[in-house]
Design an enzyme around this catalytic site. Sequence first.
Site, short mmCIF file in Angstrom:
data_model
loop_
_atom_site.label_atom_id
_atom_site.label_comp_id
_atom_site.label_asym_id
_atom_site.label_seq_id
_atom_site.Cartn_x
_atom_site.Cartn_y
_atom_site.Cartn_z
N SER A 161 0.79 -1.23 0.00
CA SER A 161 0.00 0.00 0.00
C SER A 161 0.83 1.29 0.00
O SER A 161 0.32 2.34 -0.34
CB SER A 161 -0.97 0.02 1.18
OG SER A 161 -0.30 0.25 2.39
N LYS A 188 0.61 4.57 6.79
CA LYS A 188 -0.07 5.43 5.82
C LYS A 188 0.51 6.83 5.87
O LYS A 188 1.24 7.19 6.78
CB LYS A 188 -1.58 5.51 6.11
CG LYS A 188 -2.31 4.17 6.13
CD LYS A 188 -2.34 3.50 4.79
CE LYS A 188 -2.95 2.11 4.90
NZ LYS A 188 -2.69 1.28 3.76
#
Length: 180
Positions: free
Chosen positions: A41, A80
């Site tokens: 990701s 993230k």
Amino acid sequence: MVSSNSKKEFVGWGKSLVIAAGMAALIRTFLFSPYIVEGASMEPTLHNQEKIFVNKVYYSSQFTRGDIVIIKGSTENYVKRVIGKPGDTIEMKDDQLLINGEPYKEAYLSENRKEAKSIGSKLTGDFGPIVVPAANYFVMGDNRLKSMDSRNGLGFIKQSEIIGKSEFVIYPFSDIRTVK
């Protein structure tokens, strides 16, 4: 037979080792800690199985847009990028991020944007405008086509769920670098 000096020296070494182990545990728990990146990701910024060094002292009120953070999930942790801070209005329109109505440049996405165009897709689908609530953050992965983040599953991230800020990659040794 062991002399009393040897016993004192042994006890001294034992105390030193206990103190050192205690200090290491405190540092790892409250100040700095390594984490392993799992998944794609955050590619190409971070890669699967890289070990990153996380600064836990980095106070959440100081998180800035673009910081890469570790988020405490219910069963696993996530890595993230901070996109929206408390009070920000976030919108994605035609693959352009708008923050508080202004275009925001995301240079770290150039490689992924090229890949998305090559398959005839946008890197990031349109959404918003949405307002980030107080004491929350909006986060996304750099590999937007393969990221579960605030758009699609994680939702807003509470300030208290952020463990710390990623500072640099520490493994593999051939790829040691700061994280930007």
